[in-house]
Scaffold this active site. Sequence first.
Site: not given
Lengths: 254, 64
Positions: A93, A204
């Site tokens: 990523k 998150t």
Amino acid sequence: MKRFYGTELPNPLMLGTAQYPSPAILEQAFCESGAGVATVSLRRESGAGQTFWKMIQELGVLILPNTAGCHTVKEAVTTAQMAREVFDTKWIKLELIGHTDSLQPDVFQLVEAARVLTDEGFQVFPYTTDDLIVGERLLAAGCEVLMPWGAPIGSGRGLNNAYALRAMRAEFPDVPLVIDAGIGLPSHAAQAMELGYDAVLLNTAVARAGDPVLMAKAMMQAIQAGQLAHQADPIEARDMAEASTPVIGKAFLS
Amino acid sequence: MKIVLNGEVREVQAETLSDLLDECGYSGRVATAVNEDFVPSSLRIALKLVDGDRVEVVAPMQGG
């Protein structure tokens, strides 16, 4: 479902591994949601790395290492090379941060790093903006997946620019597209899937929820609902009402 | 000689990167870079350190 560099994901939820209240809760969030991909990172070894590695392996999920926190091509490339060795995967990523407050990707360096890494045999998952031309350049650099942001990392604002994300889906119909970052609620994740995105990457919203395990399950259910809705070909919104109950045959009562 | 290991100046006996990892107690899954360049594990034995080298030793960590 589209294949990601030849690999079929078990489901469209990619889940981050950071910020959980405890390793046990992280583990449970993965087990109960069924997320099939875990994002991970590399940091200076302080002793905790080996325990974490063992736990991640036991989850039995696909591993997507990131280059989080990198600000230059050189730094990102070196990090990717180290990640490939440690995690034994070609997947990376690619994050190249350009702006401190918004963590907006530096798309110019991103394209350059994507080219270098592709040439070295990496399979790059670039964290990018919703800019179509940058998307084109990333594909030309060898990327076979694009990961536009929904909103800044950790902001929980959802899809800031659904118009641009819809345009991106239309522009690249055959490319696996992932909404990466900005998701706060299951409804945001569902919206991404309703737009026809192939997966959602979030961290998150789950890890910092009051009950991360419950939120991970909610995200998975929303993602599956959004995916089904997209397949079901939703109706267009309209301005005026249109009666759903037949008018013909109504009893005359007044 | 003095090297900078994960940002800290250290006085070490090791002459190669692989000796350095042993001397400083690193084991398991780690990756290394010297002076900002990746050094694959297969090349650690042959990599001679020189005074002032900056060595990074990283391991798996939580990430988003």
